[in-house]
Motif scaffolding. Structure first.
Motif, PDB file in Angstrom:
ATOM      1  N   ARG A  56      -9.709  -1.628   4.906  1.00 62.00           N
ATOM      2  CA  ARG A  56      -8.320  -1.217   4.692  1.00 62.00           C
ATOM      3  C   ARG A  56      -7.636  -1.049   6.043  1.00 62.00           C
ATOM      4  O   ARG A  56      -8.164  -0.381   6.926  1.00 62.00           O
ATOM      5  N   PHE A  57      -6.480  -1.649   6.201  1.00 63.72           N
ATOM      6  CA  PHE A  57      -5.724  -1.570   7.457  1.00 63.72           C
ATOM      7  C   PHE A  57      -4.412  -0.829   7.235  1.00 63.72           C
ATOM      8  O   PHE A  57      -3.736  -1.042   6.226  1.00 63.72           O
ATOM      9  N   LEU A 108     -11.716  -4.012  -6.617  1.00 60.16           N
ATOM     10  CA  LEU A 108     -11.254  -3.080  -7.666  1.00 60.16           C
ATOM     11  C   LEU A 108     -11.773  -1.675  -7.375  1.00 60.16           C
ATOM     12  O   LEU A 108     -11.031  -0.692  -7.473  1.00 60.16           O
ATOM     13  N   ASP A 109     -13.052  -1.597  -7.025  1.00 61.09           N
ATOM     14  CA  ASP A 109     -13.644  -0.281  -6.759  1.00 61.09           C
ATOM     15  C   ASP A 109     -12.966   0.396  -5.575  1.00 61.09           C
ATOM     16  O   ASP A 109     -12.732   1.614  -5.588  1.00 61.09           O
ATOM     17  N   ALA A 110     -12.655  -0.377  -4.555  1.00 58.46           N
ATOM     18  CA  ALA A 110     -11.999   0.204  -3.380  1.00 58.46           C
ATOM     19  C   ALA A 110     -10.610   0.719  -3.753  1.00 58.46           C
ATOM     20  O   ALA A 110     -10.182   1.794  -3.304  1.00 58.46           O
ATOM     21  N   LEU A 111      -9.885  -0.039  -4.563  1.00 61.81           N
ATOM     22  CA  LEU A 111      -8.552   0.399  -4.976  1.00 61.81           C
ATOM     23  C   LEU A 111      -8.641   1.651  -5.849  1.00 61.81           C
ATOM     24  O   LEU A 111      -7.831   2.573  -5.725  1.00 61.81           O
ATOM     25  N   ARG A 142       4.392   2.304   6.339  1.00 60.31           N
ATOM     26  CA  ARG A 142       3.192   2.990   5.848  1.00 60.31           C
ATOM     27  C   ARG A 142       2.398   2.109   4.887  1.00 60.31           C
ATOM     28  O   ARG A 142       1.626   2.600   4.081  1.00 60.31           O
ATOM     29  N   GLY A 143       2.597   0.802   5.017  1.00 64.01           N
ATOM     30  CA  GLY A 143       1.924  -0.132   4.122  1.00 64.01           C
ATOM     31  C   GLY A 143       0.422  -0.202   4.353  1.00 64.01           C
ATOM     32  O   GLY A 143      -0.094   0.183   5.403  1.00 64.01           O
ATOM     33  N   ARG A 144      -0.299  -0.663   3.347  1.00 64.21           N
ATOM     34  CA  ARG A 144      -1.748  -0.806   3.425  1.00 64.21           C
ATOM     35  C   ARG A 144      -2.142  -2.238   3.125  1.00 64.21           C
ATOM     36  O   ARG A 144      -1.574  -2.866   2.236  1.00 64.21           O
ATOM     37  N   PHE A 145      -3.132  -2.719   3.852  1.00 63.51           N
ATOM     38  CA  PHE A 145      -3.647  -4.072   3.642  1.00 63.51           C
ATOM     39  C   PHE A 145      -5.128  -3.951   3.343  1.00 63.51           C
ATOM     40  O   PHE A 145      -5.891  -3.394   4.135  1.00 63.51           O
ATOM     41  N   TYR A 146      -5.544  -4.463   2.170  1.00 61.66           N
ATOM     42  CA  TYR A 146      -6.953  -4.456   1.794  1.00 61.66           C
ATOM     43  C   TYR A 146      -7.482  -5.875   1.887  1.00 61.66           C
ATOM     44  O   TYR A 146      -6.937  -6.791   1.247  1.00 61.66           O
ATOM     45  N   ASP A 155      -9.131   4.671  -3.869  1.00 60.56           N
ATOM     46  CA  ASP A 155      -7.904   5.070  -3.167  1.00 60.56           C
ATOM     47  C   ASP A 155      -6.760   5.382  -4.120  1.00 60.56           C
ATOM     48  O   ASP A 155      -5.616   5.549  -3.670  1.00 60.56           O
ATOM     49  N   ALA A 156      -7.054   5.439  -5.421  1.00 62.70           N
ATOM     50  CA  ALA A 156      -5.976   5.532  -6.410  1.00 62.70           C
ATOM     51  C   ALA A 156      -4.990   6.666  -6.122  1.00 62.70           C
ATOM     52  O   ALA A 156      -3.772   6.463  -6.145  1.00 62.70           O
ATOM     53  N   ALA A 157      -5.513   7.841  -5.848  1.00 60.90           N
ATOM     54  CA  ALA A 157      -4.617   8.986  -5.644  1.00 60.90           C
ATOM     55  C   ALA A 157      -3.707   8.756  -4.440  1.00 60.90           C
ATOM     56  O   ALA A 157      -2.497   8.985  -4.495  1.00 60.90           O
ATOM     57  N   GLU A 158      -4.305   8.287  -3.339  1.00 57.14           N
ATOM     58  CA  GLU A 158      -3.505   8.013  -2.137  1.00 57.14           C
ATOM     59  C   GLU A 158      -2.480   6.917  -2.394  1.00 57.14           C
ATOM     60  O   GLU A 158      -1.347   6.993  -1.940  1.00 57.14           O
ATOM     61  N   LEU A 159      -2.907   5.873  -3.109  1.00 55.36           N
ATOM     62  CA  LEU A 159      -1.981   4.771  -3.404  1.00 55.36           C
ATOM     63  C   LEU A 159      -0.802   5.293  -4.204  1.00 55.36           C
ATOM     64  O   LEU A 159       0.347   4.968  -3.923  1.00 55.36           O
ATOM     65  N   GLN A 160      -1.092   6.123  -5.209  1.00 56.51           N
ATOM     66  CA  GLN A 160      -0.022   6.641  -6.052  1.00 56.51           C
ATOM     67  C   GLN A 160       0.934   7.513  -5.253  1.00 56.51           C
ATOM     68  O   GLN A 160       2.151   7.383  -5.363  1.00 56.51           O
TER      69      GLN A 160
END
Lengths: 218, 125
Positions: free
Chosen positions: A213-214, A29-32, A169-173, A35-40
């Motif tokens: 994160r990949f 949760l903390d990692a997400l 441009r997908g992300r894998f956590y 990254d909230a701004a980038e994810l959005q």
């Protein structure tokens, strides 16, 4: 600070069947959140969580991205967990879509290069391989943490499919333990064309936890 | 709540079942209609990922006639189509029933809105 999803609908009895969020959940949760701004701004459409358990992590991701902005798919091998994921979605006004399944198997055909956010907090505890097999086969709570040889048996299976699943441009956590061999995981994914970053690491009790994160190399 | 958007992404994955394994056919579907928040950005973004004839067939199986047989071009999506797409993808929920593979006839049950896509040991590749 984004509040942790409301899990008040889950009881002691539920936690006999579904994994109760713990330090490994919270570090993800903390990692997400970090990254909230980038994810959005990456404007994802399809999110897939493998092993959604209580649904806590996907519900949190839905808070970050907005529940109506994405499709939130959640698989779990344990049907009790899928039920909890559905309820957690309702409790947190997030339209989570649980499917009882192993890894991403039923989605492999249609989701090639289409998963924008892939999440996996796997069974990562190193155990005897036989224990891992019977835990997974029995779909018991032990299957939520028993990871077999080096704690990597299930993770290895998913890693084989990340290249197929992830969008350009997908992300894998991935949540991992030091004992899983962090550098080795990163090297193997590099060979598949994935750059990686350790978003967070922390010690929790005896566990030294990492969130890696990949993303595809540009 | 198996929505048709999810159904449009599920294929049979029995060992050796590699063709005609999508879409899964509904058997005895019990449906519920539930309102969902409309988001045109999401619908437009998801539009190219849709397997259109699978979606139309599934919606017809569930009693909905609102989508055209042919997938329109992205430039020709009007408000009416977007609203129909929203309804079909996100508001029709299969609560109970079965999904059956047209190729190998494997049955994937749906109960309380959750599909079970697990295979028996001998069916796993």
């Amino acid at each position: 600070m984004i509040p942790t999803p409301d899990l008040s609908h889950l009881t002691r009895v539920d936690y006999e069947h579904v994994y109760e969020p713990a330090e490994d959940t919270f570090i993800l949760l903390d990692a997400l959140e970090q990254d909230a701004a980038e994810l959005q701004s990456s404007r994802p459409l399809i999110c897939l969580e493998i092993g959604s358990g209580s649904g806590c992590v996907s519900a949190f991701l839905a808070k970050i991205l907005g529940s109506k902005a994405c499709l939130f798919l959640c698989t779990d091998i344990n049907s009790y967990a899928s039920r909890c994921t559905l309820d957690t979605g309702h409790q947190n006004r997030a339209a989570l879509q649980p499917v009882v399944a192993s890894l991403a198997d039923p989605f492999l055909e249609r989701l090639g290069h289409n998963v924008d956010v892939l999440l996996f907090n796997p069974p990562y505890v190193p155990t005897v391989s036989q224990d891992w097999q019977s835990a997974q086969f029995g779909k018991s709570l032990e299957g939520a943490w028993a990871g077999g040889t080096d704690g990597m048996q299930l993770t290895n299976e998913l890693l084989m499919n990340v290249n197929h699943l992830l969008s350009p441009r997908g992300r894998f956590y991935l949540v991992a333990l030091k004992a899983n061999g962090i550098e080795n995981i990163q090297q193997r994914m590099l060979a598949f064309g994935f750059a990686s970053k350790i978003c967070l690491q922390r010690r929790a009790g005896r566990e030294h936890l990492f969130v890696i994160r990949f993303q595809r190399m540009p | 709540m198996v929505r048709l958007i999810t159904h449009n992404l599920l294929a049979c994955h029995v060992k050796g079942c590699n063709s005609n394994n999508f879409p899964l056919a509904f058997d005895g579907p019990q449906i519920e209609i539930r309102e969902a928040e409309f988001n045109s950005d999401f619908l437009m973004g998801f539009f190219p990922k849709i397997e259109w004839s699978a979606l139309v067939n599934a919606s017809r199986q569930l009693g909905d006639q609102s989508l055209p047989e042919q997938q329109p071009d992205a430039e020709n999506i009007d408000d009416a189509l977007l609203k129909a797409l929203h309804h079909v993808l996100l508001e029709i929920h299969v609560e109970n029933g079965k999904m059956i593979c047209p190729n190998c006839s494997h049955i994937y049950p749906i109960s309380n809105g959750i599909p079970n896509m697990l295979l028996a040991e001998h069916e796993i590749a």
